[in-house]
Design a protein around this motif. Sequence first.
Motif, mmCIF file in Angstrom:
data_model
loop_
_atom_site.group_PDB
_atom_site.id
_atom_site.type_symbol
_atom_site.label_atom_id
_atom_site.label_comp_id
_atom_site.label_asym_id
_atom_site.label_seq_id
_atom_site.Cartn_x
_atom_site.Cartn_y
_atom_site.Cartn_z
ATOM 1 N N TRP A 34 0.845 -1.551 0.085
ATOM 2 C CA TRP A 34 0.293 0.070 -0.277
ATOM 3 C C TRP A 34 0.717 1.102 0.066
ATOM 4 O O TRP A 34 0.760 2.548 -0.214
ATOM 5 C CB TRP A 34 -0.691 -0.172 1.597
ATOM 6 C CG TRP A 34 -1.731 -1.414 0.687
ATOM 7 C CD1 TRP A 34 -1.810 -2.558 1.486
ATOM 8 C CD2 TRP A 34 -2.724 -1.959 0.088
ATOM 9 N NE1 TRP A 34 -2.958 -3.037 1.133
ATOM 10 C CE2 TRP A 34 -3.315 -2.718 0.023
ATOM 11 C CE3 TRP A 34 -3.509 -0.153 -1.070
ATOM 12 C CZ2 TRP A 34 -3.762 -3.088 -0.694
ATOM 13 C CZ3 TRP A 34 -4.842 -0.988 -1.766
ATOM 14 C CH2 TRP A 34 -4.850 -2.461 -2.071
ATOM 15 N N GLY B 140 -1.050 -5.260 -20.135
ATOM 16 C CA GLY B 140 -1.214 -5.977 -19.137
ATOM 17 C C GLY B 140 -3.105 -5.463 -18.988
ATOM 18 O O GLY B 140 -3.283 -4.804 -18.770
ATOM 19 N N THR B 141 -3.739 -6.778 -18.567
ATOM 20 C CA THR B 141 -4.750 -6.336 -17.582
ATOM 21 C C THR B 141 -5.980 -7.547 -16.603
ATOM 22 O O THR B 141 -6.487 -7.889 -16.966
ATOM 23 C CB THR B 141 -5.926 -6.661 -19.301
ATOM 24 O OG1 THR B 141 -5.915 -7.946 -19.659
ATOM 25 C CG2 THR B 141 -5.920 -5.560 -20.386
ATOM 26 N N SER C 261 -4.029 -4.754 -11.121
ATOM 27 C CA SER C 261 -3.739 -3.510 -11.106
ATOM 28 C C SER C 261 -3.968 -2.305 -12.254
ATOM 29 O O SER C 261 -5.345 -1.511 -11.769
ATOM 30 C CB SER C 261 -2.412 -3.921 -11.144
ATOM 31 O OG SER C 261 -2.029 -4.041 -10.089
ATOM 32 N N GLN D 187 -7.175 -1.242 -12.624
ATOM 33 C CA GLN D 187 -7.841 -0.384 -12.080
ATOM 34 C C GLN D 187 -7.238 1.263 -12.748
ATOM 35 O O GLN D 187 -8.026 2.790 -12.522
ATOM 36 C CB GLN D 187 -6.916 -0.710 -10.512
ATOM 37 C CG GLN D 187 -7.541 -1.502 -10.033
ATOM 38 C CD GLN D 187 -7.392 -1.849 -8.337
ATOM 39 O OE1 GLN D 187 -6.223 -1.162 -7.954
ATOM 40 N NE2 GLN D 187 -8.590 -2.810 -7.473
ATOM 41 N N THR E 9 -4.382 -11.888 -21.326
ATOM 42 C CA THR E 9 -5.111 -13.017 -21.876
ATOM 43 C C THR E 9 -6.184 -12.419 -21.341
ATOM 44 O O THR E 9 -6.689 -11.189 -20.647
ATOM 45 C CB THR E 9 -4.531 -13.633 -20.662
ATOM 46 O OG1 THR E 9 -4.151 -14.607 -20.858
ATOM 47 C CG2 THR E 9 -5.807 -14.944 -20.758
ATOM 48 N N GLY F 226 1.338 -3.156 -15.983
ATOM 49 C CA GLY F 226 0.421 -3.769 -15.897
ATOM 50 C C GLY F 226 1.316 -5.308 -15.852
ATOM 51 O O GLY F 226 0.150 -5.877 -15.468
ATOM 52 N N TRP G 186 -0.394 -16.367 -11.990
ATOM 53 C CA TRP G 186 1.558 -15.909 -11.140
ATOM 54 C C TRP G 186 0.824 -16.894 -9.605
ATOM 55 O O TRP G 186 1.803 -16.717 -9.040
ATOM 56 C CB TRP G 186 0.803 -14.221 -10.821
ATOM 57 C CG TRP G 186 0.006 -13.528 -9.680
ATOM 58 C CD1 TRP G 186 -1.530 -13.009 -10.371
ATOM 59 C CD2 TRP G 186 -0.277 -13.785 -8.036
ATOM 60 N NE1 TRP G 186 -1.732 -12.787 -9.284
ATOM 61 C CE2 TRP G 186 -0.736 -13.128 -7.430
ATOM 62 C CE3 TRP G 186 0.052 -15.263 -7.036
ATOM 63 C CZ2 TRP G 186 -2.240 -12.807 -6.758
ATOM 64 C CZ3 TRP G 186 0.604 -14.402 -5.794
ATOM 65 C CH2 TRP G 186 -1.090 -13.787 -5.238
HETATM 66 P P1 NAP Z 1 -1.451 -9.473 -12.893
HETATM 67 O O1 NAP Z 1 -2.225 -10.019 -12.274
HETATM 68 O O2 NAP Z 1 -0.432 -10.849 -12.468
HETATM 69 O O3 NAP Z 1 -1.458 -9.320 -14.652
HETATM 70 C C1 NAP Z 1 -0.200 -8.821 -15.138
HETATM 71 C C2 NAP Z 1 -1.449 -8.470 -16.132
HETATM 72 O O4 NAP Z 1 0.099 -8.788 -16.827
HETATM 73 C C3 NAP Z 1 -1.877 -10.018 -16.698
HETATM 74 O O5 NAP Z 1 -2.291 -9.763 -17.914
HETATM 75 C C4 NAP Z 1 -0.659 -10.329 -17.899
HETATM 76 O O6 NAP Z 1 -1.023 -10.884 -18.699
HETATM 77 C C5 NAP Z 1 -0.074 -9.350 -18.283
HETATM 78 N N1 NAP Z 1 1.276 -9.226 -18.527
HETATM 79 C C6 NAP Z 1 2.311 -9.956 -18.171
HETATM 80 N N2 NAP Z 1 3.161 -10.039 -18.832
HETATM 81 C C7 NAP Z 1 3.361 -10.144 -19.700
HETATM 82 C C8 NAP Z 1 3.633 -9.876 -21.268
HETATM 83 N N3 NAP Z 1 5.217 -10.325 -21.446
HETATM 84 N N4 NAP Z 1 2.586 -10.049 -22.405
HETATM 85 C C9 NAP Z 1 1.955 -8.652 -22.716
HETATM 86 N N5 NAP Z 1 1.501 -9.271 -21.426
HETATM 87 C C10 NAP Z 1 1.381 -9.808 -20.096
HETATM 88 O O7 NAP Z 1 -0.330 -8.696 -12.304
HETATM 89 P P2 NAP Z 1 -1.234 -6.896 -11.257
HETATM 90 O O8 NAP Z 1 -2.401 -6.537 -12.021
HETATM 91 O O9 NAP Z 1 -0.018 -5.783 -10.570
HETATM 92 O O10 NAP Z 1 -1.976 -8.286 -9.996
HETATM 93 C C11 NAP Z 1 -1.178 -8.733 -9.183
HETATM 94 C C12 NAP Z 1 -1.914 -9.198 -8.370
HETATM 95 O O11 NAP Z 1 -1.757 -8.231 -6.565
HETATM 96 C C13 NAP Z 1 -3.512 -9.450 -7.529
HETATM 97 O O12 NAP Z 1 -3.693 -10.906 -8.780
HETATM 98 C C14 NAP Z 1 -3.989 -9.239 -6.691
HETATM 99 O O13 NAP Z 1 -3.920 -10.177 -5.801
HETATM 100 C C15 NAP Z 1 -3.200 -8.588 -6.294
HETATM 101 N N6 NAP Z 1 -3.488 -6.713 -6.370
HETATM 102 C C16 NAP Z 1 -4.821 -5.999 -5.581
HETATM 103 C C17 NAP Z 1 -5.423 -4.895 -5.744
HETATM 104 C C18 NAP Z 1 -6.376 -5.665 -4.634
HETATM 105 O O14 NAP Z 1 -7.320 -4.542 -5.086
HETATM 106 N N7 NAP Z 1 -6.450 -5.579 -3.618
HETATM 107 C C19 NAP Z 1 -5.385 -5.002 -6.769
HETATM 108 C C20 NAP Z 1 -4.339 -5.122 -8.095
HETATM 109 C C21 NAP Z 1 -3.183 -6.304 -7.883
HETATM 110 P P3 NAP Z 1 -1.399 -13.178 -18.774
HETATM 111 O O15 NAP Z 1 -3.092 -13.261 -18.156
HETATM 112 O O16 NAP Z 1 -1.621 -13.465 -20.220
HETATM 113 O O17 NAP Z 1 -0.107 -13.671 -18.353
#
Ligand code: NAP
Length: 513
Positions: free
Chosen positions: A64, A197-198, A201, A204, A222, A355, A471
């Motif tokens: 945070w 990335g979608t 994060s 938001q 994806t 992202g 992940w």
């Molecule tokens: P994430 O969920 O791992 O998403 C990463 C995104 O980047 C995915 O869409 C992924 O696609 C894409 N990506 C990764 N490598 C790529 C590449 N080489 N080329 C194209 N696209 C790529 O990461 P995040 O959004 O930062 O979230 C991580 C975790 O943090 C969440 O699951 C959650 O647990 C936590 N989080 C929590 C909150 C909250 O409000 N509590 C908010 C934000 C994050 P693919 O799906 O194809 O891999």
Amino acid sequence: MPLADSECGVSVASVPSTDGLPTDTDVGVIGSGFAGIGMGIKLKEAGRHDFVILEKAADLGGTWRDNDYPGCTCDVPSFLYSFSYEQNPSWSRMFSPRDEIWAYLERCADTYGLRQHLQFSAEVTGAVYDESTGRWQVEVNGSDVIDARVVVSGVGALHIPKTPALAGIESFEGESFHSARWRNDVELDGRDVAVIGTGASSIQFVPAIAPRVRQLSVYQRTAPWITPKPDRPIGAREQRLYARYPVMQRAVRAGLYWAMEARGAGFAMTPRAMGWLERGSRRYLERKVPDPDLRAKLTPDYQIGCKRVLLTRDYLPAVQRDNVELVTTPIAQVGPHGIVDADGIERPADVIVFGTGFEVPGSLMHMKVVGRDGAVLNDLWTHDGAAAHLGMAVSGFPNLFLLLGPNTGLGHTSVVFMIESQIRYIVQALDLMDDTCAAGIEVRADVQDRFVERVRAKLAGSVWQSGCSSWYQDDRGRNIAIWPHFTWKYWLDTRRINPADYRLVRVASRSDV
Ligand code: NAP
């Protein structure tokens, strides 16, 4: 209850000095997010004042503090995403913004007198267990060493940004940064921006920046499953009610807890049980996205729940704005002025925002942890997959405990609940050491193996292992992140430490207690 200093030669009462790193401590806590702060609170409550919280950054707050991107909020209701014993009647929304959550953690540090225990800019770079003393030599910033009886890691899984090495990225002449290292000094207004990335994060910050930029290209690999976020503001009257009658807030919290556990039933049981959630998500997409081509791009092709289900009401409107394009053609390369896709189409970009998530298997591996008989945690986990008894204790690594360690992350509710269960258990482990005058406590290998087998068996055939990659998995596809059960089950499993699960060691004779 902890024993007095003299009984086992264990210091429990001294308070560390605030200037500079201590040379020794009873408990070295790594990280000052929810896990590290929660651990500090409960150590103090147990009368254990000889501990230090080592924080690599210049302030507390963990995720945070780091995630300062526009639109950052929690996707778990705040009443649950907070300590059970420190409810905050002043949350402004059901799902509070990042600044409020960070301020909450700062307030907890003040309320519970943790400031004097916090050491900032103190990055733990390694830790070696000394068998002759039964203590850890904790290396800080590559040079300083703290001698600690017990080490508790509160680093979590999501603190090392993952930035893909896209072909040609070095030639890009604009600015680029990761969402967890948001550059507020980089102007976005009126500029061309690419988001890669979608995930949780991205969905938001895309709606937050879309109205400001000239053109936004969102590169989706994806499609995520999306459901509407049941958010609402909490007005002054309601806040006053909670302040005056905390029991009401506790009742709402309990209701939310059980509602989310019920939702977790599908996750924890069988993929087929997720049908209702998938149908709701599809209906939501149909309602919100009339264009069939865009809707097809936004429709996931894997089992719902396999990746985190994303809660948002503003992402789907954002990707339909005139200045936003959802690009699903894979990225071929980055050029000096934009991104070229596999069809050869170049979209201009002044700024690229990644992202792209976090290095999860590497979350603890950035530090070299050496246990008994020279065992290196990184090597062990790379070979066998990250594993720990109850996600907390690793055989071969005495007096080391992990908060939110392997397979204790969640897809359906608040990890703070897991953290509290773990902290209670670790305090019991410290009490057990003191009660038996043991210098070392180490989980038995057979106990750890049985736990890991049980978790892996439960994961096989679960939604999290239903064919997508996420992940939650390491590079061999092993799910090292998720607790595949209800959280009340984890609470039950960790409610009382079982001394028989551990080897309690006296150091002088190296014999079991
Ligand atoms: P994430 O969920 O791992 O998403 C990463 C995104 O980047 C995915 O869409 C992924 O696609 C894409 N990506 C990764 N490598 C790529 C590449 N080489 N080329 C194209 N696209 C790529 O990461 P995040 O959004 O930062 O979230 C991580 C975790 O943090 C969440 O699951 C959650 O647990 C936590 N989080 C929590 C909150 C909250 O409000 N509590 C908010 C934000 C994050 P693919 O799906 O194809 O891999």
